[in-house]
Design a protein around this motif. Sequence first.
Motif, PDB file in Angstrom:
ATOM      1  N   TYR A  52      43.937  23.705  48.886  1.00 17.40           N
ATOM      2  CA  TYR A  52      43.745  25.002  48.243  1.00 17.40           C
ATOM      3  C   TYR A  52      45.072  25.678  47.916  1.00 17.40           C
ATOM      4  CZ  TYR A  52      42.906  30.007  47.845  1.00 17.40           C
ATOM      5  OH  TYR A  52      42.927  31.310  47.429  1.00 17.40           O
ATOM      6  N   GLN A  53      45.969  25.742  48.887  1.00 11.32           N
ATOM      7  CA  GLN A  53      47.211  26.482  48.699  1.00 11.32           C
ATOM      8  C   GLN A  53      48.085  25.888  47.598  1.00 11.32           C
ATOM      9  OE1 GLN A  53      47.734  29.292  49.984  1.00 11.32           O
ATOM     10  NE2 GLN A  53      46.650  29.466  51.937  1.00 11.32           N
ATOM     11  N   THR A  56      46.538  25.238  41.467  1.00 13.08           N
ATOM     12  CA  THR A  56      46.625  26.349  40.527  1.00 13.08           C
ATOM     13  C   THR A  56      45.368  26.398  39.664  1.00 13.08           C
ATOM     14  OG1 THR A  56      47.665  25.010  38.808  1.00 13.08           O
ATOM     15  CG2 THR A  56      49.133  26.094  40.405  1.00 13.08           C
ATOM     16  N   VAL A  57      45.161  27.534  39.027  1.00  9.23           N
ATOM     17  CA  VAL A  57      44.035  27.659  38.103  1.00  9.23           C
ATOM     18  C   VAL A  57      44.158  26.630  36.985  1.00  9.23           C
ATOM     19  CG1 VAL A  57      42.943  29.151  36.384  1.00  9.23           C
ATOM     20  CG2 VAL A  57      43.584  30.090  38.616  1.00  9.23           C
ATOM     21  N   THR A  68      41.086  27.809  30.810  1.00  8.11           N
ATOM     22  CA  THR A  68      41.304  28.942  31.717  1.00  8.11           C
ATOM     23  C   THR A  68      40.412  30.119  31.322  1.00  8.11           C
ATOM     24  OG1 THR A  68      43.191  29.643  30.362  1.00  8.11           O
ATOM     25  CG2 THR A  68      43.660  28.296  32.310  1.00  8.11           C
ATOM     26  N   TYR A  72      37.834  32.118  33.973  1.00  9.97           N
ATOM     27  CA  TYR A  72      37.748  33.555  34.252  1.00  9.97           C
ATOM     28  C   TYR A  72      36.427  34.173  33.801  1.00  9.97           C
ATOM     29  CZ  TYR A  72      42.564  33.396  35.792  1.00  9.97           C
ATOM     30  OH  TYR A  72      43.713  33.102  36.487  1.00  9.97           O
ATOM     31  N   ARG A  76      36.852  35.165  39.463  1.00 10.19           N
ATOM     32  CA  ARG A  76      38.015  36.043  39.335  1.00 10.19           C
ATOM     33  C   ARG A  76      39.283  35.352  39.824  1.00 10.19           C
ATOM     34  NH1 ARG A  76      38.299  39.852  42.642  1.00 10.19           N
ATOM     35  NH2 ARG A  76      36.680  39.073  44.061  1.00 10.19           N
ATOM     36  N   THR A  77      39.175  34.614  40.933  1.00 14.13           N
ATOM     37  CA  THR A  77      40.328  33.983  41.546  1.00 14.13           C
ATOM     38  C   THR A  77      39.944  32.617  42.118  1.00 14.13           C
ATOM     39  OG1 THR A  77      39.887  34.888  43.744  1.00 14.13           O
ATOM     40  CG2 THR A  77      41.209  36.257  42.242  1.00 14.13           C
ATOM     41  N   LEU A  78      40.948  31.832  42.484  1.00 14.94           N
ATOM     42  CA  LEU A  78      40.686  30.566  43.174  1.00 14.94           C
ATOM     43  C   LEU A  78      40.037  30.805  44.532  1.00 14.94           C
ATOM     44  CD1 LEU A  78      43.871  28.388  42.512  1.00 14.94           C
ATOM     45  CD2 LEU A  78      41.552  27.961  41.692  1.00 14.94           C
ATOM     46  N   GLU A  79      40.349  31.934  45.141  1.00 13.41           N
ATOM     47  CA  GLU A  79      39.731  32.250  46.429  1.00 13.41           C
ATOM     48  C   GLU A  79      38.225  32.392  46.295  1.00 13.41           C
ATOM     49  OE1 GLU A  79      39.954  35.900  49.562  1.00 13.41           O
ATOM     50  OE2 GLU A  79      41.876  35.002  48.995  1.00 13.41           O
ATOM     51  N   ASP A  80      37.761  32.902  45.158  1.00 16.95           N
ATOM     52  CA  ASP A  80      36.320  32.978  44.905  1.00 16.95           C
ATOM     53  C   ASP A  80      35.702  31.580  44.926  1.00 16.95           C
ATOM     54  OD1 ASP A  80      36.452  35.710  44.585  1.00 16.95           O
ATOM     55  OD2 ASP A  80      36.477  35.643  42.401  1.00 16.95           O
TER      56      ASP A  80
END
Length: 224
Positions: A52-53, A56-57, A68, A72, A76-80
């Motif tokens: 994960y870390q 990138t998107v 991309t 979106y 909203r984010t990769l964390e989502d």
Amino acid sequence: MAGGTSEGEGLTERLKRSTGRYAGKAATERHAERRRKFLDAALELFGAGPGYQATTVAALCETAGLSTRQFYEEFRTLEDVLAVLHLEVNDYAERAVLDALAQTGDLPAAERYGSVFRAYAASIAEDPRRIRITFTEIVGVGPRMDEQRLSRRARWIDLIRTEAAAAVGRGEAADRDYRLAAAAFIGSVNGLLHDWAAGWVDATLDEVVDELVRLLLALLRSAE
């Protein structure tokens, strides 16, 4: 003609505008398919690739074969994305456990819990990427993921407490408060499976499951 379509507008565009469908698929279907492609790509990158870390998107979009902009539109984010994957893996494992409990209610405790933990372990271990998502990638991401991880852990603790109460009713367990014992047991499950998946435990998955069953039976055993 006033109010009509322009000569340059194709049939496909008119169909999309009038019905919301494209190539026979509704907008909701297309969004669901794109979302699944992003999740499948993330499972590979987070669970088998750089993690994960290090993702990138742009890398996720390339793996998914999407843009991309489309990313979106879904997240909203990769964390989502990580949050959804973590919940999916836990939901899959929970269904496997509940199904096993429902099918083994008449078996002796040792056989029942053996079946239950084999169902749990199989649901996680059949895809090593799930283990990495559940026990490694989710840790240390941030407050939101910590809260989600602890919330799901609380669900597992509640499930163990419910099963302990049922065991008390069947005369298989001591009648006591199992809050701390259930939390300690879930911690053991998480820690042992994490270490096994990382290659730090020299044992087969069956041996790991057998040890967890012994731990649970000891936890439930009536006090001398």
